[in-house]
Design a protein around this motif. Structure first.
Motif, PDB file in Angstrom:
ATOM      1  N   ASN A   1       0.753  -1.435  -0.213  1.00 17.92           N
ATOM      2  CA  ASN A   1      -0.141  -0.345  -0.452  1.00 17.92           C
ATOM      3  C   ASN A   1       0.806   0.913   0.266  1.00 17.92           C
ATOM      4  OD1 ASN A   1      -2.499   1.905  -0.107  1.00 17.92           O
ATOM      5  ND2 ASN A   1      -3.217   1.056   1.776  1.00 17.92           N
ATOM      6  N   MET A   2       1.861   1.034   0.776  1.00 16.58           N
ATOM      7  CA  MET A   2       2.563   2.018   1.141  1.00 16.58           C
ATOM      8  C   MET A   2       3.707   2.735  -0.273  1.00 16.58           C
ATOM      9  SD  MET A   2       5.792   3.006   3.493  1.00 16.58           S
ATOM     10  CE  MET A   2       6.871   1.268   2.970  1.00 16.58           C
ATOM     11  N   ASN A   3       4.019   1.259  -1.032  1.00 19.68           N
ATOM     12  CA  ASN A   3       4.696   1.698  -1.920  1.00 19.68           C
ATOM     13  C   ASN A   3       3.770   2.293  -3.168  1.00 19.68           C
ATOM     14  OD1 ASN A   3       7.004   0.793  -0.822  1.00 19.68           O
ATOM     15  ND2 ASN A   3       6.993  -0.989  -1.189  1.00 19.68           N
ATOM     16  N   VAL A   4       3.378   1.282  -3.216  1.00 27.10           N
ATOM     17  CA  VAL A   4       1.883   2.046  -4.641  1.00 27.10           C
ATOM     18  C   VAL A   4       1.618   3.492  -4.698  1.00 27.10           C
ATOM     19  CG1 VAL A   4      -0.698   1.724  -5.598  1.00 27.10           C
ATOM     20  CG2 VAL A   4       0.611  -0.457  -4.762  1.00 27.10           C
ATOM     21  N   VAL A   5       1.652   4.101  -2.787  1.00 28.07           N
ATOM     22  CA  VAL A   5       1.424   5.212  -2.922  1.00 28.07           C
ATOM     23  C   VAL A   5       2.472   5.976  -3.137  1.00 28.07           C
ATOM     24  CG1 VAL A   5       0.095   7.090  -1.300  1.00 28.07           C
ATOM     25  CG2 VAL A   5      -0.546   5.448  -1.371  1.00 28.07           C
ATOM     26  N   ASN A   6       3.540   5.499  -2.843  1.00 29.03           N
ATOM     27  CA  ASN A   6       4.645   6.285  -3.530  1.00 29.03           C
ATOM     28  C   ASN A   6       5.070   6.157  -4.852  1.00 29.03           C
ATOM     29  OD1 ASN A   6       4.885   7.720  -0.772  1.00 29.03           O
ATOM     30  ND2 ASN A   6       5.926   6.057  -0.301  1.00 29.03           N
ATOM     31  N   GLU A   7       4.485   5.092  -5.433  1.00 25.75           N
ATOM     32  CA  GLU A   7       5.482   4.848  -6.891  1.00 25.75           C
ATOM     33  C   GLU A   7       4.843   5.163  -8.144  1.00 25.75           C
ATOM     34  OE1 GLU A   7       8.088   1.289  -6.144  1.00 25.75           O
ATOM     35  OE2 GLU A   7       8.552   2.247  -4.616  1.00 25.75           O
ATOM     36  N   GLY A   8       3.441   5.057  -7.848  1.00 22.30           N
ATOM     37  CA  GLY A   8       2.698   6.132  -9.636  1.00 22.30           C
ATOM     38  C   GLY A   8       1.442   4.988  -9.345  1.00 22.30           C
ATOM     39  N   GLY A   9       0.330   4.193  -8.573  1.00 25.68           N
ATOM     40  CA  GLY A   9      -0.522   3.747  -8.707  1.00 25.68           C
ATOM     41  C   GLY A   9      -1.033   2.835  -9.184  1.00 25.68           C
ATOM     42  N   LEU A  10      -2.076   2.616 -10.541  1.00 28.10           N
ATOM     43  CA  LEU A  10      -2.282   1.549 -10.391  1.00 28.10           C
ATOM     44  C   LEU A  10      -1.509   0.363 -11.242  1.00 28.10           C
ATOM     45  CD1 LEU A  10      -4.876  -0.733 -11.019  1.00 28.10           C
ATOM     46  CD2 LEU A  10      -5.716   0.805 -12.981  1.00 28.10           C
ATOM     47  N   GLU A  11      -0.441   1.327 -12.385  1.00 27.79           N
ATOM     48  CA  GLU A  11       0.577   0.267 -12.651  1.00 27.79           C
ATOM     49  C   GLU A  11       1.003  -0.172 -11.399  1.00 27.79           C
ATOM     50  OE1 GLU A  11       0.059   3.865 -12.890  1.00 27.79           O
ATOM     51  OE2 GLU A  11      -0.898   3.539 -14.729  1.00 27.79           O
ATOM     52  N   LYS A  12       1.894   0.307 -10.428  1.00 28.58           N
ATOM     53  CA  LYS A  12       2.923  -0.143  -9.104  1.00 28.58           C
ATOM     54  C   LYS A  12       1.978  -1.370  -8.386  1.00 28.58           C
ATOM     55  CE  LYS A  12       6.919   0.921  -9.187  1.00 28.58           C
ATOM     56  NZ  LYS A  12       8.149  -0.051  -9.274  1.00 28.58           N
ATOM     57  N   LEU A  13       0.652  -1.823  -8.485  1.00 30.88           N
ATOM     58  CA  LEU A  13       0.400  -2.231  -7.854  1.00 30.88           C
ATOM     59  C   LEU A  13      -0.060  -3.505  -8.696  1.00 30.88           C
ATOM     60  CD1 LEU A  13      -2.193  -3.205  -5.441  1.00 30.88           C
ATOM     61  CD2 LEU A  13      -4.012  -2.520  -7.661  1.00 30.88           C
ATOM     62  N   VAL A  14      -0.288  -3.315  -9.961  1.00 27.90           N
ATOM     63  CA  VAL A  14       0.233  -4.605 -10.835  1.00 27.90           C
ATOM     64  C   VAL A  14       0.946  -5.335 -10.089  1.00 27.90           C
ATOM     65  CG1 VAL A  14       0.178  -5.475 -13.640  1.00 27.90           C
ATOM     66  CG2 VAL A  14      -1.379  -3.554 -12.578  1.00 27.90           C
ATOM     67  N   GLU A  15       2.329  -4.113 -10.469  1.00 24.61           N
ATOM     68  CA  GLU A  15       3.432  -5.404 -10.571  1.00 24.61           C
ATOM     69  C   GLU A  15       3.716  -6.353  -9.256  1.00 24.61           C
ATOM     70  OE1 GLU A  15       7.543  -3.649  -8.830  1.00 24.61           O
ATOM     71  OE2 GLU A  15       7.085  -3.076 -10.491  1.00 24.61           O
ATOM     72  N   TYR A  16       2.977  -5.238  -7.833  1.00 22.46           N
ATOM     73  CA  TYR A  16       3.136  -6.050  -6.079  1.00 22.46           C
ATOM     74  C   TYR A  16       1.650  -7.321  -6.210  1.00 22.46           C
ATOM     75  CZ  TYR A  16       6.080  -2.382  -4.620  1.00 22.46           C
ATOM     76  OH  TYR A  16       7.502  -1.771  -4.777  1.00 22.46           O
ATOM     77  N   MET A  17       0.497  -6.845  -6.965  1.00 23.14           N
ATOM     78  CA  MET A  17      -0.021  -7.859  -7.045  1.00 23.14           C
ATOM     79  C   MET A  17       0.134  -8.798  -7.405  1.00 23.14           C
ATOM     80  SD  MET A  17      -2.571  -7.139  -4.485  1.00 23.14           S
ATOM     81  CE  MET A  17      -3.267  -8.670  -4.951  1.00 23.14           C
ATOM     82  N   GLU A  18       1.427  -9.267  -8.804  1.00 29.01           N
ATOM     83  CA  GLU A  18       1.763 -10.027  -9.376  1.00 29.01           C
ATOM     84  C   GLU A  18       2.245 -10.715  -7.728  1.00 29.01           C
ATOM     85  OE1 GLU A  18       1.704 -12.060 -12.284  1.00 29.01           O
ATOM     86  OE2 GLU A  18      -0.018 -11.279 -12.330  1.00 29.01           O
ATOM     87  N   LYS A  19       3.355 -10.429  -7.135  1.00 28.70           N
ATOM     88  CA  LYS A  19       4.406 -10.831  -6.419  1.00 28.70           C
ATOM     89  C   LYS A  19       3.038 -11.195  -4.754  1.00 28.70           C
ATOM     90  CE  LYS A  19       8.274  -8.040  -7.426  1.00 28.70           C
ATOM     91  NZ  LYS A  19       8.997  -6.673  -6.897  1.00 28.70           N
ATOM     92  N   LEU A  20       2.527 -10.033  -4.533  1.00 26.54           N
ATOM     93  CA  LEU A  20       1.839 -10.460  -3.149  1.00 26.54           C
ATOM     94  C   LEU A  20       0.948 -12.025  -3.534  1.00 26.54           C
ATOM     95  CD1 LEU A  20       0.841 -10.008  -0.576  1.00 26.54           C
ATOM     96  CD2 LEU A  20      -1.117  -8.663  -1.507  1.00 26.54           C
ATOM     97  N   SER A  21       0.329 -12.370  -5.373  1.00 24.84           N
ATOM     98  CA  SER A  21      -0.259 -13.408  -4.761  1.00 24.84           C
ATOM     99  C   SER A  21      -0.019 -15.230  -5.091  1.00 24.84           C
ATOM    100  CB  SER A  21      -1.109 -13.534  -6.825  1.00 24.84           C
ATOM    101  OG  SER A  21       0.354 -14.030  -6.892  1.00 24.84           O
ATOM    102  N   HIS A  22       1.758 -15.147  -4.948  1.00 24.36           N
ATOM    103  CA  HIS A  22       2.172 -16.251  -4.767  1.00 24.36           C
ATOM    104  C   HIS A  22       2.484 -15.945  -3.193  1.00 24.36           C
ATOM    105  CE1 HIS A  22       2.420 -15.831  -9.167  1.00 24.36           C
ATOM    106  NE2 HIS A  22       1.598 -16.931  -8.529  1.00 24.36           N
ATOM    107  N   LEU A  23       2.688 -15.371  -2.356  1.00 26.81           N
ATOM    108  CA  LEU A  23       3.042 -15.542  -1.230  1.00 26.81           C
ATOM    109  C   LEU A  23       3.566 -16.807  -0.155  1.00 26.81           C
ATOM    110  CD1 LEU A  23       4.072 -13.119   0.793  1.00 26.81           C
ATOM    111  CD2 LEU A  23       2.027 -12.621   2.036  1.00 26.81           C
ATOM    112  N   ALA A  24       1.671 -17.254  -0.263  1.00 23.72           N
ATOM    113  CA  ALA A  24       1.877 -18.516   0.348  1.00 23.72           C
ATOM    114  C   ALA A  24       2.354 -19.609   0.113  1.00 23.72           C
ATOM    115  CB  ALA A  24       0.273 -19.368   0.423  1.00 23.72           C
TER     116      ALA A  24
END
Length: 756
Positions: free
Chosen positions: A366-389
């Protein structure tokens, strides 16, 4: 060839064990089929899970890939291998990365079920010495294995062949150890829980067979798929006889005899595996052939079967229950609370760590998305988060909590050979709860994205969804843990009670056989009904102990009477849809990708292990030459400070101070500058003790033998730098190289059975 004279005795012994097991399986198949049909008709109520469950978590993904050094027993040399861990958790070893990219056949395929991961040669030598009593190398003699570095990784199995690996640093060893342990954990859980008939019939048949040999309690080798478990069952009986027959015939020095014994054991295990697979498949085929007729009888005569079973149970209960209750009162009841407390503490700490890791990852995102560019960064981080388990390193802190599980004196009292069964089960629950939480968060966020305007709305929505998911996680976590505690208590106490009652009760059970109608004999077994009566004698005390723990709010357990009202009535309908592909849906491409290109890209290797810190990923430092640009010196804020800051900012926003909060969030961290990454050179073996200059490293032959590593002199390149292949970079991440396609040979679980 030296085993040819043993083939007939081994086959005869194996056939005898498997024949007896198949008889047990056929009996248990009818009982399991009856229970399945009855459950389907009657159903059972229970708390509904609040989190969504992902159907195919790792489709077309690879857990990890990287270089590791393997000891080749044939040549007695160490070689560099490219190791790939696909979504089925098999270990696939290639000659090098180029061989993998060209889709050449792998050198080794390993199913790690039943293996232990050892990180020291001393541990390994102790196990080897114990496997063949009386054969111990004398002091001063060379041991069976020498490792060229201080960071070995050894896969040890009591029956099958062993695998020897090593890496250059302790940090790398910890990462590979986490990956290997994830593989073992997953492969040990090889019997599908989706099967409502075959799986219960198989596990009950294994238990009944072992109890007929007076072997009660937990069994460490109930791991892997059905054929592997059966092979372990046969080897458990075969090994002592094999050891006494083969041991005296071994020649040579102690290390050579140990090496020969390991090869003999592995050869016998392979032979037993093939025989077990053939006989088990034949038994399953026969049962499946009879299944339609059995199921028709069950559905037609369900009421009569239930009445007959209840009549039998009442007679057995009158005979067994008084003795069982005395045994429970004297030998079990005083220890239930102690066992429960020993289970609750590490398990609840592990689930709390799962919650904390999930919270931290989402808050950092959440912090990085706000700081680094909104929706474009959200896609990148959600790709990583989806495999966290399925990130072995990030989940390791959760799994390690279960290492504290110790039953102390209770382990001997209740004949629990090892706590590993309970540790691995709890760890699997942790991984599943993490993936459920991540998938629920993904689904809710995906639903909200179309309604958001700007980064402020996105930040607030992520925080609101996170809080909703955490409430659901707490409820589901309590439900899962209470079920786990009840099952573990039964798994510990029931075998103990059966063993205690066997001398006075088991011999009398035959007289109850005449109470079963012949037409229903396939669905009602005296032995099973007897065990159900024994279970009922202790179940009340177990339920009461878990209930009291929940009433006292111990370890954040909820009461059974608490039912969470579903605030998202349509959530489970959303979970039935197609999986969310963040990169594809929000890539911003003007034209849709062709189907062939989309399929090709879906097959690419995506390593789940990534280093998200500001520093270079481990191993990449070695790739930087003297003239390479340095990484950004700025240090990102600690996760604790970041979490605290975003909480304060969101609190201010809710009070109307939105503009100031946004400014604080935007200025809270200095986004790290891009980290330069160099393309790694070609594959090479473990380097010599003193690292050669960069210009001479290209001349190292591809099959150079590994010597012992000694500290490099001051100013020389470090061993990790010389070992330039090792890097935690995501495959396809270095330079502009496109990632390779995943091999089709490892798409199914059967693809990793080559070892047997």
């Amino acid at each position: 060839p030296c085993l040819m004279w043993l083939c007939c005795p081994i086959a005869e012994k194996t056939g005898k064990v498997l024949g007896e097991f198949c008889r047990c399986y056929k009996e248990q198949f009818g009982v399991a089929l009856f229970n399945s049909v009855r459950y389907e008709i009657e159903g059972t109520g229970g708390p509904q899970a609040q989190l969504l469950h992902r159907k195919v978590p790792l489709e077309d993904h690879v857990i990890y890939s990287g270089n590791i050094f393997q000891y080749i027993e044939e040549s007695k040399k160490w070689r560099n291998r490219f190791c790939v861990v696909p979504h089925n958790y098999g270990l696939v070893l290639y000659e090098n990365k180029l061989a993998y990219e060209r889709e050449l056949s792998p050198r080794v395929l390993v199913n790690s079920a039943g293996y232990k991961i050892l990180t020291s040669v001393e541990q390994y030598l102790e196990l080897v010495n114990n496997s063949l009593p009386g054969v111990t190398p004398k002091s001063g003699h060379s041991p069976i294995l020498k490792c060229p570095t201080d960071f070995p990784l050894i896969l040890w199995h009591p029956y099958a062949r062993h695998y020897y690996f090593c890496v250059m640093t302790g940090k790398e060893q910890e990462k590979w150890r986490a990956v290997f342990q994830d593989c073992v954990r997953h492969c040990n859980n090889g019997i599908s829980e989706d099967s409502k008939v075959e799986a219960p019939a198989f596990t009950d048949a294994i238990r009944m067979y072992r109890q007929s040999k007076e072997q009660y309690g937990t069994w460490d080798m109930l791991c892997g798929n059905e054929t592997q478990v059966l092979s372990n069952l046969v080897m458990e009986e075969l090994l002592p006889e094999l050891r006494s027959t083969i041991g005296p015939r071994l020649k040579g020095k102690a290390p050579e005899r140990q090496r020969t014994w390991i090869q003999v054991s592995d050869a016998v295990y392979r032979m037993v595996y093939e025989l077990a697979k053939a006989q088990y498949d034949a038994a399953v085929a026969r049962c499946e052939q009879e299944r339609p007729q059995l199921e028709s009888t069950i559905r037609t005569d369900m009421d009569q079967i239930i009445t007959s079973k209840e009549h039998l149970a009442s007679k057995i209960r009158a005979f067994v229950l008084p003795k069982a209750e005395v045994c429970v009162r004297n030998h079990v009841q005083p220890y239930i609370s102690s066992i429960l407390e020993a289970l609750m503490t590490p398990t609840s700490q592990g689930f709390a760590e799962v919650r904390e890791v999930f919270f931290k990852e989402v808050t950092d995102m959440n912090m990085n998305v706000v700081n680094e560019g909104g929706l474009e960064k959200l896609v990148e981080y959600m790709e990583k988060l989806s495999h966290l388990a399925f990130h072995p390193v990030k989940m390791q802190s959760c799994y390690e909590k279960m290492d504290q599980l110790k039953l102390e004196g209770l382990q001997q009292r209740f004949d629990v050979s090892s706590t590993s069964v309970f540790k691995q089960r709890a760890q699997i629950h942790m991984r599943q709860q993490m993936d459920d939480a991540v998938y629920t968060f993904e689904t809710l966020l995906h639903q909200e994205l179309g309604k958001l305007q700007g980064k402020d709305d996105l930040c607030k929505s992520i925080q609101r969804i996170l809080e909703r998911v955490l409430k659901k996680f707490d409820y589901d976590s309590s439900t899962v843990r209470k079920k786990f505690f009840r099952e573990a208590l039964l798994q510990i106490t029931i075998p103990f009670l059966l063993k205690k009652l066997a001398p006075t009760c088991k011999g009398e059970l035959a007289k109850f056989q005449e109470l079963i109608f012949e037409d229903f004999a396939s669905f009602i077994l005296v032995e099973n009904t007897y065990e159900e009566v024994v279970l009922q004698s202790v179940m009340k005390d177990i339920m009461q102990a878990v209930k009291e723990a929940a009433v006292q709010r111990k370890h954040n357990l909820y009461r059974d009477s608490m039912v969470m009202h579903n605030s998202d009535p349509n959530l489970h309908l959303l979970g039935e849809g197609l999986a969310i592909d963040w990169s594809e849906e929000y890539s911003g491409q003007p034209e849709a990708e062709p189907a062939a290109e989309r399929r090709r890209r879906a097959k690419q290797v995506v390593s789940v292990i990534q280093d998200d810190e500001g520093a270079l990923p481990y191993g990449a430092e070695a790739l930087l030459q003297p003239g390479s640009p340095e990484p950004h010196p700025g240090v990102p804020p600690s996760p604790v400070d970041a979490v605290k800051e975003i909480r304060e900012a969101l609190a201010q926003e809710s009070l109307g101070d939105g503009a100031g909060a946004e400014e604080r969030l935007m200025n809270g961290t200095d986004p790290a500058s891009p980290v330069p990454r160099a393309e790694p050179p070609s594959e090479a073996e473990v380097p010599h003790a003193t690292a050669a200059p960069a210009s001479s490293r290209a001349d190292v032959p591809a099959e150079a033998e590994v010597p012992h590593v000694t500290p490099a002199p001051p100013g020389a390149q470090s061993p990790s730098a010389a070992c330039h292949q090792h890097s935690d970079n995501e495959t396809g991440e270095l330079g502009q190289r496109s990632p390779p396609q995943a091999r089709a040979t490892t798409e199914s679980g059967e693809g990793v059975q080559t070892e047997f």
